[in-house]
Design a protein around this motif. Structure first.
Motif, PDB file in Angstrom:
ATOM      1  N   GLY A  36      -0.789  67.472  -5.295  1.00 15.31           N
ATOM      2  CA  GLY A  36      -0.027  67.120  -4.035  1.00 15.31           C
ATOM      3  C   GLY A  36       1.137  66.280  -3.933  1.00 15.31           C
ATOM      4  O   GLY A  36       1.660  66.031  -2.908  1.00 15.31           O
ATOM      5  N   ALA A  37       1.374  65.726  -5.156  1.00 14.66           N
ATOM      6  CA  ALA A  37       3.005  65.323  -5.124  1.00 14.66           C
ATOM      7  C   ALA A  37       4.035  65.750  -4.812  1.00 14.66           C
ATOM      8  O   ALA A  37       4.878  65.525  -4.290  1.00 14.66           O
ATOM      9  CB  ALA A  37       2.830  64.012  -6.305  1.00 14.66           C
ATOM     10  N   ASP A  38       3.902  66.789  -5.832  1.00 13.89           N
ATOM     11  CA  ASP A  38       5.196  67.785  -5.731  1.00 13.89           C
ATOM     12  C   ASP A  38       4.741  69.379  -6.069  1.00 13.89           C
ATOM     13  O   ASP A  38       3.940  69.634  -7.291  1.00 13.89           O
ATOM     14  CB  ASP A  38       6.251  67.498  -6.806  1.00 13.89           C
ATOM     15  CG  ASP A  38       7.386  68.273  -7.159  1.00 13.89           C
ATOM     16  OD1 ASP A  38       8.416  67.835  -6.594  1.00 13.89           O
ATOM     17  OD2 ASP A  38       7.481  69.361  -7.747  1.00 13.89           O
ATOM     18  N   VAL A  39       5.121  70.087  -5.299  1.00 18.63           N
ATOM     19  CA  VAL A  39       4.549  71.565  -5.483  1.00 18.63           C
ATOM     20  C   VAL A  39       4.679  72.360  -6.688  1.00 18.63           C
ATOM     21  O   VAL A  39       4.088  73.033  -7.320  1.00 18.63           O
ATOM     22  CB  VAL A  39       4.734  72.296  -3.987  1.00 18.63           C
ATOM     23  CG1 VAL A  39       6.206  72.824  -4.142  1.00 18.63           C
ATOM     24  CG2 VAL A  39       3.470  73.719  -4.314  1.00 18.63           C
ATOM     25  N   ASP A  40       6.268  71.821  -7.126  1.00 21.12           N
ATOM     26  CA  ASP A  40       6.624  72.834  -8.355  1.00 21.12           C
ATOM     27  C   ASP A  40       5.991  71.966  -9.727  1.00 21.12           C
ATOM     28  O   ASP A  40       5.560  72.744 -10.445  1.00 21.12           O
ATOM     29  CB  ASP A  40       8.140  72.635  -8.398  1.00 21.12           C
ATOM     30  CG  ASP A  40       8.970  73.437  -7.319  1.00 21.12           C
ATOM     31  OD1 ASP A  40       8.327  74.311  -7.186  1.00 21.12           O
ATOM     32  OD2 ASP A  40       9.792  72.818  -7.023  1.00 21.12           O
ATOM     33  N   ASP A  41       5.697  70.742  -9.657  1.00 22.59           N
ATOM     34  CA  ASP A  41       4.961  70.108 -10.673  1.00 22.59           C
ATOM     35  C   ASP A  41       3.535  70.917 -10.624  1.00 22.59           C
ATOM     36  O   ASP A  41       3.139  71.132 -11.855  1.00 22.59           O
ATOM     37  CB  ASP A  41       5.015  68.653 -10.515  1.00 22.59           C
ATOM     38  CG  ASP A  41       6.109  68.034 -10.926  1.00 22.59           C
ATOM     39  OD1 ASP A  41       7.131  68.546 -11.436  1.00 22.59           O
ATOM     40  OD2 ASP A  41       6.300  66.756 -10.476  1.00 22.59           O
ATOM     41  N   ASP A  63      -7.489  69.022  -6.274  1.00 20.39           N
ATOM     42  CA  ASP A  63      -7.855  67.526  -5.359  1.00 20.39           C
ATOM     43  C   ASP A  63      -6.663  67.021  -5.212  1.00 20.39           C
ATOM     44  O   ASP A  63      -5.663  66.546  -5.789  1.00 20.39           O
ATOM     45  CB  ASP A  63      -8.544  66.616  -6.203  1.00 20.39           C
ATOM     46  CG  ASP A  63      -8.930  65.364  -5.751  1.00 20.39           C
ATOM     47  OD1 ASP A  63      -8.512  65.129  -4.221  1.00 20.39           O
ATOM     48  OD2 ASP A  63      -9.877  64.548  -6.232  1.00 20.39           O
ATOM     49  N   ALA A  64      -6.259  66.985  -3.710  1.00 15.21           N
ATOM     50  CA  ALA A  64      -4.988  66.332  -3.199  1.00 15.21           C
ATOM     51  C   ALA A  64      -5.166  65.069  -2.351  1.00 15.21           C
ATOM     52  O   ALA A  64      -4.131  64.288  -2.124  1.00 15.21           O
ATOM     53  CB  ALA A  64      -4.543  67.436  -2.007  1.00 15.21           C
ATOM     54  N   ASN A  65      -6.239  64.468  -2.691  1.00 16.21           N
ATOM     55  CA  ASN A  65      -6.422  63.041  -2.151  1.00 16.21           C
ATOM     56  C   ASN A  65      -5.800  62.712  -0.972  1.00 16.21           C
ATOM     57  O   ASN A  65      -4.897  61.802  -0.853  1.00 16.21           O
ATOM     58  CB  ASN A  65      -5.948  62.116  -3.402  1.00 16.21           C
ATOM     59  CG  ASN A  65      -7.079  62.268  -4.533  1.00 16.21           C
ATOM     60  OD1 ASN A  65      -6.808  63.031  -5.126  1.00 16.21           O
ATOM     61  ND2 ASN A  65      -7.960  61.311  -4.359  1.00 16.21           N
ATOM     62  N   GLN A  66      -5.754  63.583   0.134  1.00 16.89           N
ATOM     63  CA  GLN A  66      -5.444  63.333   1.757  1.00 16.89           C
ATOM     64  C   GLN A  66      -4.035  63.310   1.782  1.00 16.89           C
ATOM     65  O   GLN A  66      -3.653  62.650   2.777  1.00 16.89           O
ATOM     66  CB  GLN A  66      -6.182  62.112   1.804  1.00 16.89           C
ATOM     67  CG  GLN A  66      -7.660  61.659   1.662  1.00 16.89           C
ATOM     68  CD  GLN A  66      -8.102  60.345   1.922  1.00 16.89           C
ATOM     69  OE1 GLN A  66      -7.485  59.648   2.716  1.00 16.89           O
ATOM     70  NE2 GLN A  66      -9.142  59.912   1.048  1.00 16.89           N
ATOM     71  N   ILE A 124     -10.304  73.258  -2.964  1.00 15.85           N
ATOM     72  CA  ILE A 124      -9.412  72.285  -2.762  1.00 15.85           C
ATOM     73  C   ILE A 124      -9.967  70.904  -2.182  1.00 15.85           C
ATOM     74  O   ILE A 124     -10.946  71.083  -1.071  1.00 15.85           O
ATOM     75  CB  ILE A 124      -8.308  72.792  -1.730  1.00 15.85           C
ATOM     76  CG1 ILE A 124      -7.334  71.616  -1.373  1.00 15.85           C
ATOM     77  CG2 ILE A 124      -8.910  73.397  -0.548  1.00 15.85           C
ATOM     78  CD1 ILE A 124      -6.533  70.994  -2.505  1.00 15.85           C
ATOM     79  N   GLU A 125      -9.981  70.009  -2.694  1.00 12.03           N
ATOM     80  CA  GLU A 125     -10.310  68.805  -2.370  1.00 12.03           C
ATOM     81  C   GLU A 125      -9.642  67.737  -1.668  1.00 12.03           C
ATOM     82  O   GLU A 125      -8.446  67.586  -1.985  1.00 12.03           O
ATOM     83  CB  GLU A 125     -11.118  68.130  -3.577  1.00 12.03           C
ATOM     84  CG  GLU A 125     -11.775  66.639  -3.807  1.00 12.03           C
ATOM     85  CD  GLU A 125     -12.754  66.180  -4.805  1.00 12.03           C
ATOM     86  OE1 GLU A 125     -12.806  66.968  -5.692  1.00 12.03           O
ATOM     87  OE2 GLU A 125     -12.717  64.899  -4.829  1.00 12.03           O
ATOM     88  N   GLU A 126     -10.309  67.189  -0.678  1.00 13.49           N
ATOM     89  CA  GLU A 126      -9.443  66.067   0.392  1.00 13.49           C
ATOM     90  C   GLU A 126      -8.086  66.641   0.734  1.00 13.49           C
ATOM     91  O   GLU A 126      -7.032  66.174   0.458  1.00 13.49           O
ATOM     92  CB  GLU A 126      -9.450  64.974  -0.321  1.00 13.49           C
ATOM     93  CG  GLU A 126     -10.750  64.213  -0.480  1.00 13.49           C
ATOM     94  CD  GLU A 126     -10.640  62.614  -0.340  1.00 13.49           C
ATOM     95  OE1 GLU A 126      -9.909  62.000  -1.402  1.00 13.49           O
ATOM     96  OE2 GLU A 126     -11.205  61.934   0.312  1.00 13.49           O
ATOM     97  N   PRO A 127      -8.112  67.783   1.351  1.00 13.69           N
ATOM     98  CA  PRO A 127      -6.611  68.158   1.745  1.00 13.69           C
ATOM     99  C   PRO A 127      -5.810  67.656   2.593  1.00 13.69           C
ATOM    100  O   PRO A 127      -4.798  67.462   2.750  1.00 13.69           O
ATOM    101  CB  PRO A 127      -6.958  69.670   2.193  1.00 13.69           C
ATOM    102  CG  PRO A 127      -7.970  69.768   2.643  1.00 13.69           C
ATOM    103  CD  PRO A 127      -8.952  68.865   1.714  1.00 13.69           C
ATOM    104  N   THR A 128      -6.603  66.594   3.430  1.00 15.51           N
ATOM    105  CA  THR A 128      -5.940  65.980   4.528  1.00 15.51           C
ATOM    106  C   THR A 128      -6.836  64.588   4.818  1.00 15.51           C
ATOM    107  O   THR A 128      -7.892  64.170   4.013  1.00 15.51           O
ATOM    108  CB  THR A 128      -5.827  66.695   5.950  1.00 15.51           C
ATOM    109  OG1 THR A 128      -4.905  66.300   6.770  1.00 15.51           O
ATOM    110  CG2 THR A 128      -7.322  67.294   6.489  1.00 15.51           C
ATOM    111  N   ALA A 164     -13.538  71.173   0.075  1.00 17.74           N
ATOM    112  CA  ALA A 164     -14.401  70.110  -0.583  1.00 17.74           C
ATOM    113  C   ALA A 164     -14.026  68.835   0.196  1.00 17.74           C
ATOM    114  O   ALA A 164     -12.793  68.701   0.027  1.00 17.74           O
ATOM    115  CB  ALA A 164     -14.712  69.956  -1.736  1.00 17.74           C
ATOM    116  N   THR A 165     -14.896  68.076   0.606  1.00 18.60           N
ATOM    117  CA  THR A 165     -14.503  66.661   1.112  1.00 18.60           C
ATOM    118  C   THR A 165     -15.464  65.787   1.199  1.00 18.60           C
ATOM    119  O   THR A 165     -16.783  66.035   1.020  1.00 18.60           O
ATOM    120  CB  THR A 165     -13.561  66.536   2.210  1.00 18.60           C
ATOM    121  OG1 THR A 165     -12.903  65.182   2.109  1.00 18.60           O
ATOM    122  CG2 THR A 165     -14.343  66.481   3.661  1.00 18.60           C
ATOM    123  N   GLY A 166     -15.423  64.402   1.079  1.00 19.94           N
ATOM    124  CA  GLY A 166     -16.450  63.580   1.309  1.00 19.94           C
ATOM    125  C   GLY A 166     -16.258  62.234   0.850  1.00 19.94           C
ATOM    126  O   GLY A 166     -17.026  61.374   1.251  1.00 19.94           O
TER     127      GLY A 166
END
Lengths: 444, 444
Positions: free
Chosen positions: B227-232, B253-256, B278-282, B303-305
């Motif tokens: 989630g920080a950088d898509v190429d990475d 997991d994108a952590n929101q 995909i966890e915590e997309p938003t 997934a989230t919670g």
């Protein structure tokens, strides 16, 4: 140039735990909150010049100390900075304060930490309006659209509202703003309704007397608390209809006491009194629950928002068609930065914003929001009405003035948030003179 | 009778602000939380006998002091009461603590106040299990259904789950409980996956090495932060697929960090690596946003919670078909009283609960929840897998034991929540020996 002025600097933050003993008189009593002591975590941003910024969040007693400490911590990064640096980039500093990831974990964007952020940012906006020599509503209405949008927190909103759309929406209202200010001034201010008559702890006689007074004061709209006992509520609503007649709108407010099926069943008993709206029928977090209730109880309309924790909740209440009225709270949302996005989203969905007020100082704040909304966002007064509760205004240096059921337009610079030093020294908790005397009396 | 025993009494509550300097090693780093210091507001309920109750909530540093003070205040009504009085009516005392209307205003049921309630109730349940001489999962599995349901907070849930339904659901699983305990024991415990390899702050080499180690340790399931950088992320996921092969499941997991449209766009770039979920997309509050993302990114599951604030949010995530996996957090929900209702609702909707863990001590707690879920609620292991992160376990008196990708079944009485006194005295903030030395080093 041989002279230069030293820029004014934010030299400190002072946060006061102020509590008023409202539980003694049942002012503010409802089905959920029977014994609140209306309180404020009151923030003063101090400078080395005459400028100050005043803000607060509102609570009902215990735990106000946590908001005080959280606000103190949140405001610390501002101390030592030049006033102009902060006020010329309110969006940037909002993001800096809100973006502390360690504190974010405690929410995000909800609870004590968010209330504290509201208190601090309310003080920043008060300071900005004072620096400009304008009441806050006017500062906001005068800001170029891009500049105002740059202050907004649009995080998690782009499926409903982008920055470009926000700029367009605000630009579109610029031509008529002067006219609308004149309209408001001409009619004596922004329309409000009163909740002062309908607290749940009041006797039938007091209810009747206060409703009569509200009619004498020119209100065509009142609100009653309900939800503790359906037979009592039927009796109280019958009294209310008798006193105010069929034309005056009577809103009812359950303060979150029902589950979804309970709300639907209970409201069927109250429908004969034609309530104008049902406020907070269930958990403030239950977007889908509000939507289900709204479908079931029509034509009674659904209002909520005073416990609406953040912009993401309001986005969903609008997306789910869960509400007919959007009741933002000026001390729970993180100040102008988060409140204006909600106003803009509500406009897109055609839902009127009727702010929650009462408490301590909420009326002082929301008058600015409602006026700004009419002048620069909604451009209409249809179905717009702002809450007014007539207590605790004497503690404010520039209290709101309500006449003939209208908030008169505030003219003094700032956000009307400043409290009298004498009130602070009397009601500071636990060591103000009122509380010290109260403890002494209990001990004797 | 000439003798009687004095009942054991809760004599005090001790709350410790414990912080570990995890930010120094980027352990736990993700796209939202780059520098957390894993922390606990650690509660000890003390008695005049040998019995204690230990519980905590988990935070990532600053603001942990607020949780500590909030937990201290929440627990005060328990002090002076007989242990048996409290433990024989955990539901009643939960409602008494949670029902403080002045504190409720600061949420309700969210933020600092709710984290604090979780810490206190975790300590109450630990004490209950110790009194019974059983690990918590066993205490819960042995409780008669009515008795367990009487402890649950079903407020605002009756449109999805009533008390009668909860009793029925639990009764229905009673016949097979002993068999399922034997099944778990036979296979070495409850299956877990590891996040230890995939923190965002780790180098590619460290990622590769840790993934290889995870394969050697028997995991068939790993999780990477994105989630920080898509190429990475494309590069890191390519490395991960190379190391683990096509069969091992890789959750991300994108952590929101994303707005709803961003999430959908970003995930299109990562789909080729077939992420398991995909966890915590938003925003964790955005029920409708998760539902929109889920519809758009299928077959990637959502997934989230871990930041799910309360049972009302989970009710809606399920109602809106917003999630494929429900990741409750054992220190954010208000302990067993609020967690079991979520498990029961998830069962009704056919959604597996895969608890969030890691942090400080969350693994110690969730092993009890997962085992109870299998034994007494879901009765299946299909698609069930619990997070495991291998750090900070050394601070616990009875740390969880993970072998061959499974949590072995805890046998010691309690909720596995007790920390070593030596850890407390080293990492208490700000005056523990670690922090004092750290300040001294900075000052020199």
């Amino acid at each position: 140039m041989s002279t230069h002025t030293t820029p004014t600097t934010i030299t400190g933050v002072r946060v006061v735990d102020v509590r008023f003993p409202t539980s003694l008189s049942a002012d503010g009593s409802d089905a959920m909150n029977k014994d609140g002591d209306y309180s404020a975590a009151y923030v003063v941003l101090e400078t080395d010049g005459p400028l100050r910024g005043h803000g607060f969040t509102f609570t009902i007693g215990r735990g106000n100390d946590l908001c005080v400490e959280a606000a103190r911590q949140r405001a610390l990064p501002l101390v030592g900075l030049a006033v102009d640096e902060v006020l010329d980039d309110i969006g940037g500093f909002y993001r800096r304060l809100a973006g502390d990831t360690q504190l974010r974990w405690l929410g995000p964007d909800k609870g004590v930490e968010h209330l504290a952020l509201a208190a601090v940012m309310n003080a920043v906006w008060d300071m900005a309006a004072r620096r400009a020599g304008k009441p806050l509503w006017r500062l906001l209405a005068d800001m170029p659209a891009e500049e105002l949008v740059a202050t907004l927190d649009l995080t998690y909103l782009s499926d409903v509202l982008t920055a470009d759309e926000a700029v367009e929406m605000l630009r579109a209202t610029e031509p008529g703003r002067a006219d609308r200010i004149a309209v408001l001034a001409g009619q004596g201010g922004y329309p409000c309704y009163t909740t002062s008559a309908g607290w749940l702890g009041y006797s039938d006689d007091k209810l009747r007397r206060l409703l009569n007074e509200a009619m004498d004061d020119g209100y065509d709209y009142v609100k009653l608390k309900v939800g503790a006992d359906v037979d009592d509520d039927v009796r109280r609503l019958r009294i209310a209809r008798e006193v105010v007649g069929p034309e005056v709108r009577i809103a009812i407010d359950a303060n979150q006491v029902w589950d979804v099926p309970e709300a639907i069943e209970y409201l069927a008993r109250l429908a004969e009194f034609e309530p104008y709206w049902i406020e907070e029928p269930t958990s403030p977090d239950d977007v889908l629950g509000h939507a289900a209730i709204r479908r079931a109880v029509a034509p009674i309309r659904v209002a909520t928002g005073e416990h609406g924790m953040n912009r993401v909740l309001f986005k969903q209440l609008l997306q789910a068609e869960a509400i007919d009225f959007c009741q933002i709270d000026s001390a729970r949302l993180a100040s102008i930065n988060e409140i204006i996005p909600v106003y803009l989203m509500a406009k897109k969905f055609g839902v009127p914003v009727c702010p929650h007020a009462g408490g301590v100082g909420l009326c002082e704040l929301v008058q600015h929001l409602s006026i700004f909304d009419y002048v620069a966002v909604s451009t209409t007064l249809d179905d717009r009405i702002t809450e007014f509760v007539d207590h605790l205004h004497e503690h404010f240096v520039e209290p709101c003035v309500v006449e003939n059921g209208r908030y008169t337009i505030p003219a003094a610079p700032g956000y009307s948030a400043e409290m009298h030093e004498s009130s602070l020294s009397e009601f500071a908790f636990p060591d103000g003179s009122y509380w010290a005397a109260s403890r002494a009396a209990l001990a004797s």
